[in-house]
Motif scaffolding. Structure first.
Motif: not given
Length: 88
Positions: A8-17, A20-23
């Protein structure tokens, strides 16, 4: 769907990343578009200046893992050759 706490934590981190990468990718595209517009506009000085500001931004994308090194080098090389050809 993520079940364990770590997944679940990895999913949250991936979402944030992803955000950031999109921006970051969008920012790089903006810099490249400014160079393209200056080239099509026929202003070599503006194109050279835009390329000079775009280069570090593209290479920063490489260090952040958004772009592959060869892709960034190819883009910069092709743009710089086009800017150079404007003077000829």
């Amino acid at each position: 769907m993520a079940n364990s706490p770590s997944s679940k934590k990895r999913a949250r981190q991936a979402e944030r990343r992803t955000e950031v990468n999109k921006a970051r990718r969008s920012r790089i595209r903006t810099f490249l578009r400014k160079v393209e517009e200056a080239i099509t506009g026929g202003d070599q000085a503006a194109a050279a200046e835009a390329l000079k500001s775009a280069q570090p931004e593209v290479m920063r994308g490489v260090t952040k893992g958004v772009l592959h090194k060869n892709t960034a080098s190819r883009k910069i090389s092709r743009l710089s050759s086009r800017v150079k050809a404007m003077g000829a």
